[in-house]
Structure formats: C-alpha cells, structure tokens
Design an enzyme around this catalytic site. Structure first.
Site, short mmCIF file in Angstrom:
data_model
loop_
_atom_site.label_atom_id
_atom_site.label_comp_id
_atom_site.label_asym_id
_atom_site.label_seq_id
_atom_site.Cartn_x
_atom_site.Cartn_y
_atom_site.Cartn_z
N ASP A 149 -4.73 16.10 -4.32
CA ASP A 149 -5.40 16.15 -5.63
C ASP A 149 -6.83 16.67 -5.60
O ASP A 149 -7.45 16.82 -6.65
CB ASP A 149 -5.36 14.76 -6.29
CG ASP A 149 -5.96 13.66 -5.41
OD1 ASP A 149 -6.94 13.91 -4.67
OD2 ASP A 149 -5.43 12.53 -5.46
N HIS A 167 -1.91 17.47 3.77
CA HIS A 167 -0.70 17.97 3.11
C HIS A 167 -0.98 19.12 2.16
O HIS A 167 -0.14 19.45 1.32
CB HIS A 167 -0.01 16.83 2.37
CG HIS A 167 0.52 15.77 3.29
ND1 HIS A 167 0.78 14.48 2.88
CD2 HIS A 167 0.84 15.82 4.61
CE1 HIS A 167 1.22 13.78 3.92
NE2 HIS A 167 1.26 14.57 4.96
N GLY A 214 -5.45 3.00 1.06
CA GLY A 214 -4.48 3.39 0.06
C GLY A 214 -3.26 4.13 0.58
O GLY A 214 -2.70 4.96 -0.13
N GLY A 231 -0.07 -4.18 -0.57
CA GLY A 231 1.21 -4.34 0.08
C GLY A 231 1.14 -4.01 1.56
O GLY A 231 0.13 -3.50 2.07
#
Length: 281
Positions: free
Chosen positions: A110, A125, A224, A252
C-alpha cells in the site's frame, strides 16, 4: 521464551518492548495489521472474512481470470489510492528519524510507510501503484492504467456500490462480465500489478536486502503480521538463529510466537505510538 502481556495500557506494553529490543538498531517487519487503521482490511486477522487471493498461475494462464482481477482492482483502486498513513506508520518513521529503527521490511503493497516518512523501506511484495508488462520492460503508474481502464469501461465503477476491498486494492464483485482489460501500449503484452502474487517468488535481490537489514540490526520488531507465509516468517527465523530478540505485536497468535522473546496481542497503532514516545521522550 515468549510471554504475552495482558494489560490494556499501551504505555506498559511500550516499556516492556523497549526493554526487550534494547537501544537498537531495530529492524521492523510489518504486515496488513499495520494498515487496518487506515481503512485497509487485513487477510488473516481474527475478524477477517475468508479470502482466496488469485495466484500467479491463474493470472498469467487465463484471460478470464485477468479480466476478473482487473475489474475488481479497478473498483478497489478508487478506495485504496485515497488511503492515508495512520499513527502507527508515522510512529515507525519517527523511530527511524530517532536512530532506533534501521529500516522497515513490509509485506504490504500500500506504500503507506513511505508516505508516512520512512526512508528505508523494503517493499517485499512489491507496490500496488506500479504496473509491469510481462513481455517487455515497460513500467507505468497505476494512475495511468486507471485512466486507460476508465476510458475502456465508462461508468463501470458507478454501477458498483458498497464493495468490500481487500489489502491489495482488490474488490469483491459479483460479476465482471464485459469488463475490458488494457494491454501494454508498447508491445501489446499482458500487464500485471508490480506485486508478488501467491505462487510467485519474491525477487532474490529484494530478499537478500531484507536479510542484510535483519543481520545488521540488534533486534527485530514484527508489527501486524500473522507470519503465516514463509516470505515474512523467514526473517523472524533468521533473527532467532542469530540470537537476536524478536518482539511480535499482532492481534491473535502468529506462526512464529515460539521464536519471540515477547508477544503482544494488540492492535499496532497505539502500541507503536507509545513505543516511539518511550524511545524519544
């Protein structure tokens, strides 16, 4: 040994993280969770819907898949190209300016780390704002392609409302029939986003640059990322093999929690801002 803090205070998290990371330099590895507060959803967060990203083989091997991808991307671009860095991105840039962070390896496409002011960013990426031809050296901006796709498909985005957007500027559409795809203006070849697809290898030079960043640092901070894919997880493994402390901040569990000196089950923005203040005040 990994431990998890069960406090709701980012300041307490930051103090503990700083103790583990030390004075630096710190290498940072980020994933989609850093950008969720900018309005870009992640792939594998606890509340994320199931997603099946298109593979490199599908994109290159089937014109229907390419049409489907570019139609969705054309709609998603309207949302993603307007997103702005959040305070987590800015905190990492502040830490770099303070000499604590040596650089950022990001799994995101992004471009928000650069927009926030980070100077040394390895786009593992790729970047969603560039488009490459698979048949010739031609490279164009995604903005230029947007102009071409709009001319080829007038009114297409107006007919789509309230779409769900994925982290790579993809959008979930029920039908893409009739969408016209733009080919390379130089050679007529297939255009592909300058990003690494599932099933495609990260360029070797980029991987080696990221390894050098980790090897030159005294510690690694992961922010993240669920570390599900090896392309990011390998840098955690390298840091652990070298005996360097690893801190993971993520909502998580991750696939590398067993390698971490400290895991923090939390969102990134407030923790990273508190960490920047802990180092710079």
């Amino acid at each position: 040994m990994s431990s998890t803090l069960d406090t709701d205070e980012p300041v307490a998290w930051a103090a503990r993280i700083r103790t583990v990371l030390g004075a630096g330099p710190v290498a940072v590895l980020t994933g989609a969770g850093v950008s969720t507060d900018s309005g870009i959803p992640d792939y594998r967060g606890p509340d994320s819907p199931p997603r099946t990203p298109m593979t490199y083989q599908q994109f290159t091997g089937d014109a229907a898949f390419r049409r489907h991808y570019w139609a969705r991307n054309h709609v998603g671009w309207h949302h993603v190209h307007r997103t702005l860095p959040n305070d987590g991105h800015r905190a990492l840039a502040d830490l770099e300016r303070a000499g604590v962070v040596d650089g950022v390896i990001t799994q995101n496409v992004d471009t928000l780390h650069g927009a926030a002011g980070s100077r040394r960013v390895i786009d593992l990426h790729g970047r969603y704002d560039r488009v490459a031809c698979l048949s010739c050296p031609e490279r164009i901006t995604r903005s230029r392609l947007h102009e071409r796709l709009t001319l080829l498909n007038p009114g297409f985005t107006d007919r789509v409302a309230d779409v769900e957007v994925a982290p790579d500027a993809d959008a979930v559409l029920a039908s893409t029939e009739g969408f016209r795809v733009a080919d390379c203006e130089s050679c007529g070849g297939v255009l592909k986003p300058d990003i690494v697809y599932f099933g495609e290898n990260v360029p070797k030079a980029r991987v080696l640059e990221a390894y050098r960043l980790v090897e030159g640092a005294g510690a690694l901070l992961v922010a993240g990322s669920s570390l599900t894919v090896l392309s990011g997880r390998r840098f955690v493994k390298r840091a652990a093999e070298q005996g360097k402390p690893v801190v993971i901040v993520n909502r998580g569990a991750t696939r590398a929690d067993h390698l971490a000196a400290l895991t923090v089950d939390a969102g990134c923005t407030q923790v990273l801002r508190a960490l920047a203040e802990a180092y710079t005040r």
